[in-house]
Design an enzyme around this catalytic site. Structure first.
Site, short mmCIF file in Angstrom:
data_model
loop_
_atom_site.label_atom_id
_atom_site.label_comp_id
_atom_site.label_asym_id
_atom_site.label_seq_id
_atom_site.Cartn_x
_atom_site.Cartn_y
_atom_site.Cartn_z
CG ASP A 16 -1.74 6.18 2.71
OD1 ASP A 16 -0.92 6.88 2.09
OD2 ASP A 16 -2.05 5.02 2.37
CG ASP A 32 -2.20 0.78 1.00
OD1 ASP A 32 -2.19 1.68 0.15
OD2 ASP A 32 -3.19 0.54 1.69
NE ARG A 82 -2.40 7.10 -4.69
CZ ARG A 82 -3.07 6.03 -4.23
NH1 ARG A 82 -2.73 5.51 -3.06
NH2 ARG A 82 -4.07 5.51 -4.91
#
Length: 465
Positions: A303, A299, A355
């Site tokens: 986050d 992942d 990202r």
């Protein structure tokens, strides 16, 4: 003996009457059937409550329990409130950090489903919700109430311990950005310090909500994630590392994570801040995986989402990852609107795909970051997110800033303050925003030209604890 027997009989009869009342009252409000967990416990809590009925009282949350959804139950209000026969008799006023909540007399189902400060004083129990639907037992706020119409004034949003000789939390530079807005992030300041060197000890040390400073020594390996409680500071000692296991802030608050090296966490991100977690500072960490296993094997690295708020991410190295930083987990998470206030500064992103970060819904301040060798986009602003960029340095980035990859675009301000070296063009589909965060940061802002040297020298687990 006769007098004693009569007195005993009167007390027994009084208790019997109380039991009868609680046993046979099926207290319905809206779709709610108020059925306390234990009628005897409720009686005991009611009898043990303070006899004083005047002025401002602190709401005791030590025995509070979830009532489902956004609703929580606090027992032992000294004066009975609404009932089936009179659903608006209560005069209770409820305050969060000195600000009055409401609406009072709300249906219990509305408190569960909508929350936002709604409450009901029903018999001797208070059914209530926080103003932002966080958990009032762990969100760090003070809850008070009055019965006689008194108002609560001047309660600070966060209790900040005094620091000796003007020192800042953990003897570092002051926290910049959103982790110091609407309260301060002090972590485990004032709590017990413990050093851990294995996974079981680390899980145990960080699990409670009491103030504590946890120092991580050596190499710790494992799988999955570790739940981090509120009022916690985690410090990686020199040479320490974690591999395969991440850190999760799930609805907790007032957390500091510094100098941690975390890598190769499968299924989960290395650090996750979510479910209403707030006032979190992640600083000087080294976070990585690899880009050899495909996009779905790992992942992200760091986050933030699901109504998290007041977060600062600073001086971190995020590298060797396809998707290092995500702020806002999905296009459908519209309840993130008004949340996700995040500051991202002096981080070093390199050997990543995209990202850096990707954002949705919130307000993000991204300044003095070094973004190097990104094969996709650098900073993404989508789903109405507003991103202020100040003096970042983009190098070898395919699309440094982009708004066009999710269902709706976001907004960007300050794009002309950055340096773009050997990079493609920005893909910004919306008019330039003028938004600038209200907190002071100019004293820490360096020129974009200085960023590569300063950030590569200082970012990552470079502190010496």
């Amino acid at each position: 003996m006769e007098i004693k027997n009569k007195t005993t009989n009167r007390v027994s009869m009084s208790l019997l009457l109380l039991l009868v009342v609680f046993t046979f009252s099926k207290c319905k409000k809206g779709s709610e059937v108020a059925n306390p967990d234990s009628q005897l416990n409720t009686i005991e809590k009611t009898l043990a409550a303070s006899n004083s009925k005047n002025g401002i009282k602190a709401l005791n949350l030590s025995n509070a329990v979830s009532d489902g959804g956004f609703s929580y139950k606090a027992y032992g209000i000294a004066v009975d409130g609404d009932s089936q026969s009179n659903s608006t008799i209560s005069t209770l006023r409820l305050f969060e950090n000195g600000k009055e909540l409401g609406a009072a007399h709300s249906k219990h189902d509305d408190i569960r489903k909508m929350g936002k400060g709604r409450f009901s004083h029903w018999l001797s129990t208070l059914y209530f919700s926080a103003s932002d639907n966080t958990d009032p037992r762990t969100n760090g706020r003070t809850y008070t109430y009055s019965i006689d119409g008194s108002t609560s004034i001047g309660v600070p949003p966060v209790t900040n311990p005094s620091l000796p000789d003007g020192k800042t939390p953990m003897d570092s530079e002051a926290i910049i950005g959103y982790a110091s807005v609407n309260g301060k992030t002090t972590g485990g300041l004032g709590g017990r310090t413990v050093t851990v060197s294995n996974l079981a000890a680390l899980k145990s040390a960080v699990s409670s909500n009491s103030a504590k400073i946890v120092r991580v020594s050596g190499r710790i390996t494992g799988k999955g994630y570790i739940n981090v409680g509120s009022n916690t500071t985690i410090l990686g000692l020199k040479g320490s590392s974690m591999e395969g296991v991440g850190l999760l802030m799930y609805g907790t608050n007032n957390v500091i994570i510094r100098n941690m090296t975390i890598k190769n966490v499968v299924t989960y991100s290395n650090i996750v801040i979510k479910e209403g977690a707030h006032h979190v500072w992640v600083d000087h960490c080294d976070l990585s995986s690899d880009r050899n296993h495909g996009w779905d094997y790992y992942d992200g690295l760091l986050d933030v989402g699901n109504r998290a708020d007041y977060v600062t991410l600073s001086w971190n190295r995020l590298h060797d990852s396809h998707i290092p930083m995500l702020i806002g987990f999905g296009d459908g998470n519209t309840n993130d609107s008004g949340k996700l206030n995040v500051t991202v500064y002096k981080n070093y992103f390199y050997n990543v795909s995209e990202r850096q970060p990707s954002t949705r819904f919130g307000y993000m301040h991204v300044f003095n970051n070094y973004l190097q060798n990104g094969s996709g986009y650098g900073i993404g602003a989508t789903m109405g997110a507003t991103v202020r960029t100040d003096n970042n340095y983009f190098e070898n980035q395919n699309a440094p800033i982009r708004t066009t990859y999710n269902a709706k675009p976001g907004f960007v301000s300050g794009a002309n303050t950055n340096i773009y070296k050997n990079s493609g063009a920005n893909k910004i589909s919306t008019s330039a925003s003028t938004w600038v965060p209200s907190y002071e940061y100019k004293s820490a802002l360096i020129s974009a030209a200085q960023v590569p040297a300063v950030v590569t020298a200082g970012a990552g687990a470079t502190l010496n604890f």
